[in-house]
Every structure is written in structure tokens, then in C-alpha cells.
Scaffold this motif. Structure first.
Motif, short mmCIF file in Angstrom:
data_model
loop_
_atom_site.label_atom_id
_atom_site.label_comp_id
_atom_site.label_asym_id
_atom_site.label_seq_id
_atom_site.Cartn_x
_atom_site.Cartn_y
_atom_site.Cartn_z
N LYS A 267 -9.89 -8.55 121.69
CA LYS A 267 -10.12 -8.55 123.49
C LYS A 267 -9.38 -7.35 123.71
CE LYS A 267 -10.35 -13.43 124.57
NZ LYS A 267 -9.70 -14.45 125.24
N MET A 268 -8.36 -7.19 123.04
CA MET A 268 -7.64 -5.87 123.56
C MET A 268 -8.32 -4.48 123.22
SD MET A 268 -5.08 -5.17 125.26
CE MET A 268 -4.43 -3.46 125.70
N ARG B 157 -2.03 -0.98 121.47
CA ARG B 157 -0.90 -1.50 120.95
C ARG B 157 -1.06 -2.92 121.50
NH1 ARG B 157 3.70 1.54 120.07
NH2 ARG B 157 3.83 3.69 120.94
N SER B 158 -0.33 -3.86 120.73
CA SER B 158 -0.50 -5.22 121.09
C SER B 158 0.66 -5.78 120.56
CB SER B 158 -1.81 -5.75 120.41
OG SER B 158 -1.79 -7.17 120.65
N HIS C 98 -8.09 1.72 118.50
CA HIS C 98 -6.73 1.61 118.35
C HIS C 98 -6.15 0.94 119.74
CE1 HIS C 98 -7.52 5.43 120.44
NE2 HIS C 98 -6.73 4.96 121.19
N LYS D 245 -10.97 -3.92 125.54
CA LYS D 245 -10.79 -3.55 126.81
C LYS D 245 -10.30 -1.81 126.65
CE LYS D 245 -10.84 -7.11 129.34
NZ LYS D 245 -12.06 -7.28 130.08
N ARG D 246 -9.78 -1.57 125.47
CA ARG D 246 -9.62 -0.14 125.19
C ARG D 246 -10.84 0.71 125.04
NH1 ARG D 246 -10.18 4.16 124.61
NH2 ARG D 246 -9.21 5.78 123.49
N MET E 293 -7.27 -12.36 120.18
CA MET E 293 -6.57 -11.42 121.09
C MET E 293 -6.64 -9.96 120.90
SD MET E 293 -2.78 -13.47 122.02
CE MET E 293 -2.25 -12.53 122.99
#
Lengths: 150, 119
Positions: free
Chosen positions: A44-45, A67-68, A65, A48-49, A41
Motif C-alpha cells: 500500500k505504501m 520508508r516504512s 522505494h 501511494k509513493r 502494508m
């Protein structure tokens, strides 16, 4: 919070082996103590960033970097790649030094942006790339953070 | 199936948080001062649409209803307590029994609950 307090022998790797941007991200994520689904996860984040604009800030540095929800405290990692990896950096040059910074959506102490700022400042220190190139062991990296006053 | 949906909801919340950051002029300015390029920040909408498209419609609707009320529609459960409203999750909650294949809502605040570290 000082940067040296965040790094230790388990989240620093001075010889990254990946050759592609995605693999570097995965290698950095592997330095964090997370289970496999959380790592997936987080990857993936971070991707996207990266799509919003590369976190390769130039001069050999990249600071992926985000936030997750997969983390419950600020997590960081550092990796060095001798040859350099194409990270779509703003100066078009390969990145050799990678700082990964991941924070939960809410932190009581709100360290995320200040830590990100300190890392960015560290990357702009005088002769920093020469000093990072000379590092032989993790302790040298921690000493460098201390020397830089971070 | 539900486990996957929960992860999609978590991902959606992360993306919405990122969107909120990108809409905050002061935060964007800080990022730019640090040297980050956010030229394509509008791409966040595309990412949100992509994740939303994979969500069960009813679940997404419920997520949106909760999101209208709270900034963060998902909340972690720690020691049986919802960290959204800090009220104990109901006795017998599947989250307390460690099942991962159910999506639970806080009886008090209605947030979607998840257990950190057991994704």
C-alpha cells in the motif's frame, strides 16, 4: 555501504513472472523476509509513493522505494523481467530491471538516500542494460555490482 | 478492529513521513537528480485524508496530540523498551504479553507502541 553487500541469492530474482505493475511490486516484496500483514502494508505504501510520480526512471529501470514502519532495517531486492512491464516510466517505455528499496523511518547509519543514489547511478552505467540482460545467475549480478564499484 | 486501527496509524505515520520528505526542498532535489518524477507530490494529502477517514476519531485526535509533540507518534517496543523514549514499558503491558488487539501508549512519553514483526 556498497550495493553488493545488500544483495544475496534470496533477494534477487532474474526471471520475474508478473505482467502488471502491481504484481511486479508484489513479486519484489515477496523477496523480502516479512510477514503477510507487513507485506500488505508495504505494498500500500509503495502504491501511494507511485501515485506521487512513477519510480520508473526510464531506459528500462524502475526503483520503487519508500520508508516504512514495517521494516526495522534497510531492505532491498532486485528483479529482472525479460519482456518488460508497463510501469508508467518517464520515457513511456516498459521497465525490465527493478530495484526495490525500503527503509525504516529512522536509521542510525542513514543509508536510505545514499543507497538510492548509488542504485540510480548504477542504472546509468555504460552498457548496463546489455550486461544485465546477459546475467544467468544471481552470482553474475553480484559480480556486476562489484565490477561497477558499487 | 484495534489491530486494524494500529496498522492504519502506522500507515498514517509512514504517509506523514513521506509528506515531510516531499516538503523538504533539498530532499526533493536529490530525488529529482536521481531521475525520479515527483510531479504529483501534492497527492500525498489525498492519501493522508483517505487513511484519516478510516481511523477512529478519538484515536486520531490522540495521534495528532502526540504528533504535535513528536515527529514520530508511534514507537516500536523491543525487549520491553519503548524505542521512542528508551524507557521500559510498564510491567504487565499487553505488548509484553504479545497481545496484538490492544493499542497501548508509553507511560513515559505517551507514544503509541507497536511490536515490530508482529503486525
Amino acid at each position: 555501504m556498497e550495493l553488493k553487500e545488500l544483495f544475496n541469492s534470496s533477494n534477487v530474482k532474474l526471471a520475474l513472472g508478473s505482467e502488471e505493475k502491481d504484481d511486479v511490486l508484489l513479486e519484489l516484496i515477496s523477496l523480502l523476509k516479512l510477514d503477510e500483514k507487513a507485506k500488505e502494508m508495504l505494498f500500500k505504501m509503495l502504491k501511494k509513493r507511485e501515485n506521487l510520480g512513477s519510480t520508473g526512471i526510464g531506459k528500462g529501470f524502475a526503483i520503487p522505494h519508500c520508508r516504512s514502519l514495517v521494516v526495522d532495517k534497510l531492505n532491498v531486492a532486485f528483479g529482472r523481467h525479460t519482456k518488460g512491464v508497463d510501469f508508467n516510466s518517464i520515457d513511456g517505455k516498459p521497465a525490465n530491471y527493478f530495484f526495490l528499496i525500503v527503509a525504516p523511518p529512522v536509521e542510525i547509519s542513514n543509508y536510505y538516500l545514499p543507497v538510492l543514489g548509488k542504485v540510480a547511478q548504477f542504472c546509468k552505467s555504460t552498457d548496463i542494460t546489455a550486461k544485465l540482460d546477459k546475467l544467468e545467475k544471481v552470482e553474475d549480478f553480484l559480480a556486476l555490482l562489484e565490477e561497477a564499484g558499487n | 478492529m484495534q489491530d486494524n486501527q494500529l496498522r492504519l496509524l502506522m500507515f498514517l505515520q509512514d504517509l506523514l513521513m513521506l509528506k515531510k520528505e516531499m516538503e523538504d526542498f533539498q530532499v526533493v532535489e536529490k530525488y529529482e537528480e536521481m531521475g525520479f518524477d515527483l510531479e504529483k507530490k501534492e497527492k500525498i494529502e489525498e492519501a493522508i485524508r483517505e487513511v484519516t477517514g478510516q481511523l477512529d476519531a478519538e484515536l486520531h485526535h490522540r495521534f495528532q496530540m502526540i504528533a504535535n509533540k513528536y515527529d514520530r507518534p508511534l514507537a516500536p517496543v523491543k525487549n520491553g523498551i519503548c524505542y521512542g523514549c528508551f524507557v521500559s514499558a510498564p510491567t504487565g503491558s499487553e505488548l509484553i504479553t504479545q497481545r496484538k488487539d490492544v493499542i497501548e501508549f508509553c507511560n513515559h512519553c505517551g507514544r503509541i507502541l507497536y511490536q515490530p514483526g508482529t503486525l
